[in-house]
Design an enzyme around this catalytic site. Sequence first.
Site, PDB file in Angstrom:
ATOM      1  N   ALA A 141       0.859  -1.182   0.000  1.00 20.12           N
ATOM      2  CA  ALA A 141       0.000   0.000   0.000  1.00 20.12           C
ATOM      3  C   ALA A 141       0.897   1.236   0.000  1.00 20.12           C
ATOM      4  CB  ALA A 141      -0.863  -0.014   1.253  1.00 20.12           C
ATOM      5  N   GLY A 150       0.385  -5.179   0.611  1.00 18.87           N
ATOM      6  CA  GLY A 150      -0.690  -5.126  -0.370  1.00 18.87           C
ATOM      7  C   GLY A 150      -0.267  -5.700  -1.724  1.00 18.87           C
ATOM      8  N   GLU A 194      -0.741  -9.257  -1.440  1.00 18.88           N
ATOM      9  CA  GLU A 194      -2.186  -9.501  -1.334  1.00 18.88           C
ATOM     10  C   GLU A 194      -2.853  -9.446  -2.713  1.00 18.88           C
ATOM     11  OE1 GLU A 194      -2.521  -6.513   1.890  1.00 18.88           O
ATOM     12  OE2 GLU A 194      -3.638  -8.079   2.951  1.00 18.88           O
ATOM     13  N   GLU A 243       3.481  -5.884   7.188  1.00 20.85           N
ATOM     14  CA  GLU A 243       2.624  -4.868   7.821  1.00 20.85           C
ATOM     15  C   GLU A 243       2.892  -4.740   9.316  1.00 20.85           C
ATOM     16  OE1 GLU A 243       1.653  -6.917   5.469  1.00 20.85           O
ATOM     17  OE2 GLU A 243       0.224  -5.944   4.122  1.00 20.85           O
TER      18      GLU A 243
END
Length: 701
Positions: free
Chosen positions: A63, A102, A105, A125
Amino acid sequence: MAGPVTTERRGKIAVIVVDNPPVNALSQAVRQGLDEAVAAAQAEDGVQALVVAGAGRTFIAGADIREFGKPPQPPALPEVINRIEAGAKPVIVALHGTALGGGLEVALGCHYRVALPGARVGLPEVSLGLIPGAGGTQRTPRLIGAAQAVELITSGRHVGAEEALALGLVDEIAEEDDPVAAGVAFAETVLAEGRPVRRSGEAEDKIAADRGNATLFADARKALETKARGLFSPFKCVDAVEAAVTLPFAEGLKRERALFLECMDSPQRAGLIHAFFAEREVRKIPEAKAEPREIAAVGVIGGGTMGAGIAVALMTAGLPVVLVERDAESLARGRANVEGILDGGVKRGKMTAEARDALLASKLTGALDYEALAEVDLAIEAVFEDMAVKKQVFTQLDAALKPDAILASNTSYLDVDEIAAVTARPQDVIGLHFFSPAHVMRLLEVVAAAKTAPEVVAGGFALAKRLGKVAVRAGVCDGFIGNRILSVYRRQADIMVEDGASPYAIDAALLDFGFAMGPYAVADLAGLDIGWANRKRLAPTRDPKERYVEIADRICERGWFGQKTGRGFYLYPEGARRGEPDPEVEAIIAEARAKKGIAPRDFTAEEIVRRYLAAMINEGARVVAEGIALRPLDVDVTLLYGYGFPRWRGGPMKYADLRGLDRVLADVRAYQAEDPASWQPARLLVDLVEGGESFDSLNRV
Ligand code: 3HC
Ligand code: NAI
């Protein structure tokens, strides 16, 4: 203008490429671009499969951390990923560089995953105070089982392509060295073999066995109580993986979201993300554009505690070292110190005995003569902390070293300008302040003296990078950034001891705050003799009005220098590493109080922490105002990497911002009222409070 996500047709295959330098972070534009590109390709006639890949040096590194803490902008990442997974045509992802957070992911939401040989994947994270928040905690256990998922997510570690394949996070390692080519080749196989769309969210076999296995999660939580002391998000990671096992997929995703938002709101997230960026910003120095001086061979003068550690750090980074000592006996001891450190590595399984022997044979030479340094590009002096000895060494270095070599001192406190002045080349002289143990501690203070050339400062930063260390630029003053601030807060700790707090209570309060160790345990580990020598050096210039606490001197006078002598503030029976409280030390303290007529009073843990941190922050403000540290974040990085400040609090200056500078100033003023000789609010702190500003406002210049 083209957005950061583009699509190109290769026959039946739509190739979607994310191009958002430097690391393809999932900014709003990337999320939207990816969402639209996938939807368009799924809808387009003639397209039978999709490939997703990253442009440049890496796949998606996660992210966009810079968006955290700001209002969320749609589309949300979990939804983008759910839509990718729901697609009817197979989506193949090709991973290269680092697919993190992310980024991984997104990959887990695709139907097939191919990795290039050098690729690394992970869900880091947790190191930012978060949990994977876009399906990572739900899809990972479905692919690799709950136990492995808990380990991966709570450690945040990066996994190489081979391990990712063995775990089941990727399906294949590509032979191609281009991600698009690898993705297209895999997609062609999928189409040729008629392989079905395969959704991670529907996979059940890996978690079926974990259903009802409550001990797995109980054990994980128990292990975290020591490993992740004081941290918030690792426990939420376990909760989320447990939800993957106990709830249907869609419910699990909702639970993950709720836990993710809890973490996002936590002050730990703010502290850890500050630490992440501070660690990168700290490289931005006035000398950043200068060409660093080349360093291929190094001389180390002095093979004691620091010299040996520095030599090991250099050797393991591939640099040949010439170790210079004052006589044959000291040289033999220096070499034994180096061997001892490497032996420790062998014992702990970090290195084989053969590798140790090869390193010693190929990278270490001993010498008694400075002529042996004729070819080195850098000499690091780590002799006794004594100005006269340092000056003598630098005079010899000046005579022996080739032009353009760097002359560095590892001094803890002494004036680098004064040392430089004995040479004919002050522009080549710098401080390189390593921390003990030098082969382990990641901080390196690069001390720029008045005449140090920019290429020499840049050379210090380049060296730190090569050694895997974090460099902070410091100016010249007594103790530079770290030890100068340390002297002030340590003094306040000593004053609290004299006024009634026990050193053990102080250590306990700070351990509880999150420090790796309390100041008295640290002092015992480092050796009390160092501080004692420094106090004696400063005695003639000490302000007579200043309150001076003699307790540590009384302890040193007995020859109790800490762990190495079996006792210091604590007792270390039979070489124990953890100390026990010492009643005799308590008696020494009681005597010192009585001598000054001090009636001891109680200190709560909260009071101890407040006073200790107020001293640290106030002196940190002075260090910034004087330009010794470039920005508040440089103070944060120094304390985080050199002094065990809890990373999740971001560093003392970030902590002050989070607590409120007005409250910190109010504390300083209250202490000043009690003890005006020891406390004076830093001008910068007052100015920031009056202007309604934070320390962080000075990080953004
Ligand atoms: N968001 C925004 N900027 C990022 C970023 C990210 N995720 N990752 C790196 N950057 C920036 C850095 O700040 C730096 O900027 P600068 O040049 O202006 O200082 C630049 O990218 C290059 O980064 P590095 O200097 O760290 O480059 P390296 O090559 O040494 O390392 C890396 C690359 C391994 C990708 C490293 O940057 C890294 O570990 N990044 C963070 C990865 C991460 O934690 N991802 C998870 C994010 S949280 C998440 O995904 C939540 C999700 O679950 C919902
Ligand atoms: P030490 O006493 O363990 O080692 C000093 C070494 O220098 C000895 O081996 C001695 O034989 C050698 N030496 C002395 N004079 C010499 C000369 N003229 N030529 C060659 N060798 C000579 O000391 P330590 O702890 O390693 O400290 C060295 C320096 O590093 C000091 O300046 C100290 O302030 C600094 N430092 C120490 C830290 C610590 O925690 N010990 C941390 C950071 C810096």
